[in-house]
Write a protein that holds these residues in place. Sequence first.
Motif, PDB file in Angstrom:
ATOM      1  N   ALA A  98     157.000  65.165 -14.125  1.00 43.07           N
ATOM      2  CA  ALA A  98     158.257  65.590 -14.752  1.00 43.07           C
ATOM      3  C   ALA A  98     159.427  65.587 -13.773  1.00 43.07           C
ATOM      4  N   SER A  99     159.207  66.035 -12.554  1.00 43.66           N
ATOM      5  CA  SER A  99     160.319  66.093 -11.597  1.00 43.66           C
ATOM      6  C   SER A  99     160.831  64.695 -11.262  1.00 43.66           C
ATOM      7  N   ALA A 100     159.939  63.728 -11.212  1.00 39.34           N
ATOM      8  CA  ALA A 100     160.351  62.347 -10.956  1.00 39.34           C
ATOM      9  C   ALA A 100     161.138  61.804 -12.147  1.00 39.34           C
ATOM     10  N   TYR A 101     160.709  62.159 -13.355  1.00 42.32           N
ATOM     11  CA  TYR A 101     161.452  61.749 -14.551  1.00 42.32           C
ATOM     12  C   TYR A 101     162.848  62.374 -14.554  1.00 42.32           C
ATOM     13  N   ASP A 102     162.926  63.631 -14.136  1.00 40.96           N
ATOM     14  CA  ASP A 102     164.237  64.294 -14.060  1.00 40.96           C
ATOM     15  C   ASP A 102     165.153  63.590 -13.067  1.00 40.96           C
ATOM     16  N   GLN A 103     164.594  63.203 -11.926  1.00 44.66           N
ATOM     17  CA  GLN A 103     165.380  62.482 -10.923  1.00 44.66           C
ATOM     18  C   GLN A 103     165.848  61.139 -11.467  1.00 44.66           C
ATOM     19  N   ALA A 104     164.959  60.433 -12.130  1.00 46.54           N
ATOM     20  CA  ALA A 104     165.312  59.131 -12.687  1.00 46.54           C
ATOM     21  C   ALA A 104     166.396  59.276 -13.745  1.00 46.54           C
ATOM     22  N   ALA A 105     166.276  60.281 -14.595  1.00 50.50           N
ATOM     23  CA  ALA A 105     167.283  60.506 -15.634  1.00 50.50           C
ATOM     24  C   ALA A 105     168.635  60.841 -15.008  1.00 50.50           C
ATOM     25  N   ALA A 106     168.634  61.652 -13.957  1.00 51.70           N
ATOM     26  CA  ALA A 106     169.890  62.006 -13.283  1.00 51.70           C
ATOM     27  C   ALA A 106     170.523  60.763 -12.656  1.00 51.70           C
ATOM     28  N   GLN A 107     169.706  59.906 -12.055  1.00 48.53           N
ATOM     29  CA  GLN A 107     170.234  58.682 -11.449  1.00 48.53           C
ATOM     30  C   GLN A 107     170.784  57.736 -12.517  1.00 48.53           C
ATOM     31  N   LEU A 108     170.124  57.677 -13.651  1.00 43.95           N
ATOM     32  CA  LEU A 108     170.620  56.828 -14.740  1.00 43.95           C
ATOM     33  C   LEU A 108     171.961  57.344 -15.268  1.00 43.95           C
ATOM     34  N   LYS A 109     172.104  58.640 -15.348  1.00 39.55           N
ATOM     35  CA  LYS A 109     173.390  59.206 -15.803  1.00 39.55           C
ATOM     36  C   LYS A 109     174.496  58.894 -14.802  1.00 39.55           C
ATOM     37  N   GLU A 110     174.180  58.995 -13.525  1.00 38.49           N
ATOM     38  CA  GLU A 110     175.164  58.653 -12.498  1.00 38.49           C
ATOM     39  C   GLU A 110     175.526  57.172 -12.588  1.00 38.49           C
ATOM     40  N   LEU A 111     174.529  56.325 -12.786  1.00 38.07           N
ATOM     41  CA  LEU A 111     174.791  54.891 -12.937  1.00 38.07           C
ATOM     42  C   LEU A 111     175.664  54.617 -14.158  1.00 38.07           C
ATOM     43  N   ARG A 112     175.387  55.317 -15.249  1.00 40.81           N
ATOM     44  CA  ARG A 112     176.202  55.148 -16.456  1.00 40.81           C
ATOM     45  C   ARG A 112     177.657  55.500 -16.180  1.00 40.81           C
ATOM     46  N   ASP A 113     177.878  56.642 -15.523  1.00 43.40           N
ATOM     47  CA  ASP A 113     179.248  57.068 -15.220  1.00 43.40           C
ATOM     48  C   ASP A 113     179.931  56.088 -14.268  1.00 43.40           C
TER      49      ASP A 113
END
Length: 148
Positions: A98-113
């Motif tokens: 789960a923590s790795a998924y959270d990190q990946a999701a946060a990085q994807l949001k940063e990439l989107r922005d």
Amino acid sequence: MRALLARVAEGGGSGVMTELNRLTYPRVQIPVGQAMRCTDFAAKTIETREVRRKKAGEAAAAKRQREAELRKQHLTSIMQRADSIWLGLDPLMDQRIASAYDQAAAQLKELRDACAQAGDIDGFQQKLSGFRLRYSNRPAMLRRIEEL
């Protein structure tokens, strides 16, 4: 001095202390100025409050401006490293925690922005579609990025 010590010995220590304080620290005379009417006082209070609000508003606006500039610089740096960030998502997904998924999701949001700031949101959406397709068997991850 002996009389004061005798009073302390008889239990009058607090009175002696008060007297010593009065002798040591004389009262400061506050200069008496012109009397202020209640309406003048209220107007002065309102004026002071408005000045304080205005300064606080200006400080908050300056802070928001600084934060926006820092965010813009951060997103620019993310855009410069976008390819390596996309490549770094696969090792995170391989961990299956789960923590790795959270990190990946946060990085994807940063990439989107970052892509939105750079005007390349279509390129982001294409890569995100490929990412979703590649990891379509991971519903926990898909839930984390469904609003992207």
